[in-house]
Design a protein around this motif. Sequence first.
Motif, PDB file in Angstrom:
ATOM      1  N   VAL A   1       0.852  -1.193   0.000  1.00 24.77           N
ATOM      2  CA  VAL A   1       0.000   0.000   0.000  1.00 24.77           C
ATOM      3  C   VAL A   1       0.890   1.245   0.000  1.00 24.77           C
ATOM      4  CG1 VAL A   1      -1.737   1.338   1.244  1.00 24.77           C
ATOM      5  CG2 VAL A   1      -1.876  -1.159   1.232  1.00 24.77           C
ATOM      6  N   VAL A   2       0.582   2.195  -0.880  1.00 30.10           N
ATOM      7  CA  VAL A   2       1.218   3.514  -0.892  1.00 30.10           C
ATOM      8  C   VAL A   2       0.094   4.539  -0.770  1.00 30.10           C
ATOM      9  CG1 VAL A   2       2.574   5.177  -2.208  1.00 30.10           C
ATOM     10  CG2 VAL A   2       3.133   2.740  -2.335  1.00 30.10           C
ATOM     11  N   ALA A   3       0.188   5.446   0.195  1.00 30.71           N
ATOM     12  CA  ALA A   3      -0.882   6.414   0.436  1.00 30.71           C
ATOM     13  C   ALA A   3      -0.326   7.829   0.451  1.00 30.71           C
ATOM     14  CB  ALA A   3      -1.571   6.112   1.773  1.00 30.71           C
ATOM     15  N   ASP A   4      -1.082   8.750  -0.143  1.00 29.98           N
ATOM     16  CA  ASP A   4      -0.631  10.142  -0.177  1.00 29.98           C
ATOM     17  C   ASP A   4      -1.810  11.052  -0.506  1.00 29.98           C
ATOM     18  OD1 ASP A   4       1.307  12.213  -0.080  1.00 29.98           O
ATOM     19  OD2 ASP A   4       1.380  12.261  -2.265  1.00 29.98           O
ATOM     20  N   ILE A   5      -1.674  12.327  -0.157  1.00 30.08           N
ATOM     21  CA  ILE A   5      -2.625  13.356  -0.578  1.00 30.08           C
ATOM     22  C   ILE A   5      -2.062  14.010  -1.834  1.00 30.08           C
ATOM     23  CG2 ILE A   5      -3.778  15.516   0.009  1.00 30.08           C
ATOM     24  CD1 ILE A   5      -4.805  13.164   1.596  1.00 30.08           C
ATOM     25  N   TYR A   6      -2.844  14.015  -2.902  1.00 25.22           N
ATOM     26  CA  TYR A   6      -2.404  14.581  -4.174  1.00 25.22           C
ATOM     27  C   TYR A   6      -3.526  15.432  -4.742  1.00 25.22           C
ATOM     28  CZ  TYR A   6      -0.332  14.812  -8.874  1.00 25.22           C
ATOM     29  OH  TYR A   6       0.207  15.244 -10.060  1.00 25.22           O
ATOM     30  N   GLU A   7      -3.243  16.713  -4.944  1.00 24.77           N
ATOM     31  CA  GLU A   7      -4.241  17.655  -5.456  1.00 24.77           C
ATOM     32  C   GLU A   7      -5.527  17.613  -4.631  1.00 24.77           C
ATOM     33  OE1 GLU A   7      -4.655  16.780  -9.626  1.00 24.77           O
ATOM     34  OE2 GLU A   7      -2.844  17.895 -10.146  1.00 24.77           O
ATOM     35  N   GLY A   8      -5.373  17.501  -3.314  1.00 21.02           N
ATOM     36  CA  GLY A   8      -6.515  17.522  -2.411  1.00 21.02           C
ATOM     37  C   GLY A   8      -7.255  16.210  -2.282  1.00 21.02           C
ATOM     38  N   LYS A   9      -6.791  15.177  -2.977  1.00 25.08           N
ATOM     39  CA  LYS A   9      -7.447  13.866  -2.912  1.00 25.08           C
ATOM     40  C   LYS A   9      -6.558  12.881  -2.166  1.00 25.08           C
ATOM     41  CE  LYS A   9      -9.292  14.651  -7.582  1.00 25.08           C
ATOM     42  NZ  LYS A   9      -8.520  15.909  -7.837  1.00 25.08           N
ATOM     43  N   LEU A  10      -7.183  11.955  -1.442  1.00 28.12           N
ATOM     44  CA  LEU A  10      -6.447  10.862  -0.836  1.00 28.12           C
ATOM     45  C   LEU A  10      -6.319   9.755  -1.876  1.00 28.12           C
ATOM     46  CD1 LEU A  10      -5.203   9.129   1.419  1.00 28.12           C
ATOM     47  CD2 LEU A  10      -7.529   8.528   2.138  1.00 28.12           C
ATOM     48  N   LEU A  11      -5.088   9.381  -2.199  1.00 28.54           N
ATOM     49  CA  LEU A  11      -4.844   8.309  -3.154  1.00 28.54           C
ATOM     50  C   LEU A  11      -4.241   7.119  -2.424  1.00 28.54           C
ATOM     51  CD1 LEU A  11      -3.331  10.210  -6.222  1.00 28.54           C
ATOM     52  CD2 LEU A  11      -5.714   9.767  -5.671  1.00 28.54           C
ATOM     53  N   LEU A  12      -4.816   5.968  -2.638  1.00 31.01           N
ATOM     54  CA  LEU A  12      -4.316   4.727  -2.058  1.00 31.01           C
ATOM     55  C   LEU A  12      -3.978   3.776  -3.202  1.00 31.01           C
ATOM     56  CD1 LEU A  12      -7.110   4.534   0.611  1.00 31.01           C
ATOM     57  CD2 LEU A  12      -4.699   4.718   1.190  1.00 31.01           C
ATOM     58  N   PHE A  13      -2.709   3.413  -3.320  1.00 31.08           N
ATOM     59  CA  PHE A  13      -2.270   2.463  -4.339  1.00 31.08           C
ATOM     60  C   PHE A  13      -2.061   1.118  -3.658  1.00 31.08           C
ATOM     61  CE2 PHE A  13      -1.057   6.618  -5.878  1.00 31.08           C
ATOM     62  CZ  PHE A  13      -1.406   6.573  -7.220  1.00 31.08           C
ATOM     63  N   LEU A  14      -2.624   0.070  -4.247  1.00 33.84           N
ATOM     64  CA  LEU A  14      -2.601  -1.245  -3.614  1.00 33.84           C
ATOM     65  C   LEU A  14      -2.130  -2.312  -4.592  1.00 33.84           C
ATOM     66  CD1 LEU A  14      -5.411   0.369  -2.760  1.00 33.84           C
ATOM     67  CD2 LEU A  14      -5.849  -1.715  -1.475  1.00 33.84           C
ATOM     68  N   SER A  15      -1.533  -3.372  -4.038  1.00 33.71           N
ATOM     69  CA  SER A  15      -1.378  -4.600  -4.804  1.00 33.71           C
ATOM     70  C   SER A  15      -2.753  -5.252  -4.897  1.00 33.71           C
ATOM     71  CB  SER A  15      -0.378  -5.533  -4.123  1.00 33.71           C
ATOM     72  OG  SER A  15      -0.763  -5.771  -2.770  1.00 33.71           O
ATOM     73  N   ASN A  16      -2.872  -6.326  -5.649  1.00 34.00           N
ATOM     74  CA  ASN A  16      -4.174  -6.978  -5.794  1.00 34.00           C
ATOM     75  C   ASN A  16      -4.745  -7.352  -4.423  1.00 34.00           C
ATOM     76  OD1 ASN A  16      -4.808  -7.009  -8.522  1.00 34.00           O
ATOM     77  ND2 ASN A  16      -3.434  -8.713  -8.928  1.00 34.00           N
ATOM     78  N   PRO A  17      -5.976  -6.916  -4.102  1.00 32.94           N
ATOM     79  CA  PRO A  17      -6.574  -7.280  -2.806  1.00 32.94           C
ATOM     80  C   PRO A  17      -6.695  -8.793  -2.660  1.00 32.94           C
ATOM     81  CG  PRO A  17      -7.805  -5.500  -3.863  1.00 32.94           C
ATOM     82  CD  PRO A  17      -6.835  -6.015  -4.886  1.00 32.94           C
ATOM     83  N   TYR A  18      -6.764  -9.224  -1.401  1.00 35.06           N
ATOM     84  CA  TYR A  18      -6.857 -10.656  -1.123  1.00 35.06           C
ATOM     85  C   TYR A  18      -8.093 -11.262  -1.787  1.00 35.06           C
ATOM     86  CZ  TYR A  18      -3.620  -9.110   2.515  1.00 35.06           C
ATOM     87  OH  TYR A  18      -2.575  -8.532   3.184  1.00 35.06           O
ATOM     88  N   SER A  19      -9.182 -10.508  -1.804  1.00 36.36           N
ATOM     89  CA  SER A  19     -10.404 -10.956  -2.469  1.00 36.36           C
ATOM     90  C   SER A  19     -11.287  -9.746  -2.725  1.00 36.36           C
ATOM     91  CB  SER A  19     -11.160 -11.980  -1.614  1.00 36.36           C
ATOM     92  OG  SER A  19     -11.703 -11.348  -0.458  1.00 36.36           O
ATOM     93  N   LEU A  20     -12.217  -9.867  -3.664  1.00 35.37           N
ATOM     94  CA  LEU A  20     -13.162  -8.789  -3.942  1.00 35.37           C
ATOM     95  C   LEU A  20     -13.998  -8.483  -2.713  1.00 35.37           C
ATOM     96  CD1 LEU A  20     -14.625  -6.848  -5.851  1.00 35.37           C
ATOM     97  CD2 LEU A  20     -16.064  -8.761  -6.580  1.00 35.37           C
ATOM     98  N   LYS A  21     -14.410  -9.526  -2.003  1.00 35.40           N
ATOM     99  CA  LYS A  21     -15.249  -9.349  -0.820  1.00 35.40           C
ATOM    100  C   LYS A  21     -14.528  -8.513   0.240  1.00 35.40           C
ATOM    101  CE  LYS A  21     -17.742 -11.937   2.748  1.00 35.40           C
ATOM    102  NZ  LYS A  21     -18.075 -13.298   3.260  1.00 35.40           N
ATOM    103  N   GLU A  22     -13.248  -8.846   0.492  1.00 37.59           N
ATOM    104  CA  GLU A  22     -12.506  -8.114   1.513  1.00 37.59           C
ATOM    105  C   GLU A  22     -12.278  -6.667   1.096  1.00 37.59           C
ATOM    106  OE1 GLU A  22      -9.337 -10.303   3.859  1.00 37.59           O
ATOM    107  OE2 GLU A  22      -9.530 -11.634   2.140  1.00 37.59           O
TER     108      GLU A  22
END
Length: 519
Positions: free
Chosen positions: A334-355
């Motif tokens: 996970v990489v997280a940052d505020i960019y142009e006033g938005k919270l951006l969260l970059f993730l590897s593939n989640p464990y499952s769609l449900k999670e």
Amino acid sequence: MSVTVEDLLELPSLRRAKVLGGQGGLTKIVSSISVLESVDPDFLIDELFPQEEYFGSEIVITGFMNILEDIEGQCANIRRMAEGGEAGLILFYVGVYLPKVDRRLIELADELDFVLICMPEGEKVLRYSEVISDVTDCIYRDRMEQESIVMEILDRVAVLPAHLQSVNTVLQMLSDRTATSLVLCDSSMRILNLAAWPRSIENTIKQGIENGLSDKEASRFTLYPERGQAMELFLLKEGRPLGKTLTEQIIDVVRLGVNIWGQQHSEVAVHELVHAILQDEPMKMRRLADIFHIHVEDIQEMWIVCGSKKNSSVYLQRELPSLRIFADNCADTVVADIYEGKLLLFLSNPYSLKEAQQQIMGLLEQVRKIDETITLTRCSGLSDTKDVRRAYLDHQAYLGDTCKVFPWRDYFCIGEIQFVGNCRQLVSQGEDEVERCMDCLKGLWGDEEETSLSETLSVYLLDGDASAAKTASLLYVHKNTVKYRLQRITDILGHRPNKMPEGMEIYQAVAICRLLAIK
């Protein structure tokens, strides 16, 4: 590409040389070559290579003439040169003046990844000038072919010891690379960092800054770091002036250096990485990711969290650590940052769609208690920086329209954003194209009953997930009423509204109705 120690070994004057130690340093970049014969270790330590100052990525030539029998002194020289950032050492006249290379030198070179090269032993005819000429020509030709110095400087700083990874080192590298003096000052013109070219004019430059440099003497640029106050950068170049492209690259490297290796570098490093991703700069992104040990190649998904209130970005910035936890709960990277006033969260593939969906709903539940305007857009299946940038720009362009089409939603997928974008582009083609698209709904327009039918159809497809029960709840009517209307719609259309592929044009038509506020 920049010249490495390994590249130098292919030069005519060095083809017969042997690497005795420090094999791990063969990929180090070489910026220049120098000769060192006055090798009193105390002088070397105190005068030539003071602690915390970078003087390297040179390849150094020596014969250890002053300390031929002093093995401890030879080791002290190697250690200090390695600490100063030098790339390696070429030993001349082994078997002529220097009896042999002691095993302790080789072991130390291996320990430090400091390349120790020995010229052919027992040969008196070897000349320093041949190696100097070959190496200088190789470096010059490489610089002429190179289009960008940004990646080169990042590469070189990244492999240095931690104590040398600093803004001062960045400026010194740029100074050596471009034969330019660089001065970085704060807003009150107090010198923060100075790299003079040549180094002998450092005091002259300091006096010039104190007295005020004219535009003819120096080019001045204002930098705005991500953290802290604005800074002033002065470039002083004698002779042929710096070109526009090279000047822009120097400014970019200094800005990166301040942001990454200045104060609060861990926070800003992530911001620079996010900036590189969103600006579709894959080379810079990989360098930054390597420097800060982030496995950016694992990133496959982006969540964009934003609100429309004036203080939405302030709230997201404050809550970033706690909001990042929701992403951490469903992905390894996970990489997280505020960019142009938005919270951006970059993730590897989640464990499952449900999670992933559970964590998204939990995040939205938390933030919307404070700011009901906040939405989250999930962008999945991102294969490279181009996909990330395209998704971000689509979100930026069409989120407002998407909220019109899906007014009851606070969570979107990037496919929905892009679908609305396609609808907007269709609308921009003119009335004829809109009418053609809306033809499939003509039978639902007219009297009061048709109005209720078109509204039910819109809510059923766009908001109710094609569920009669959910549609009834949203319209505040009985479920049987919705079922009756859906049957009437089916009779008028000649098919169920969600039957594919006919349902695709129905879905688009009701979305355009929402977009244009047609009831």
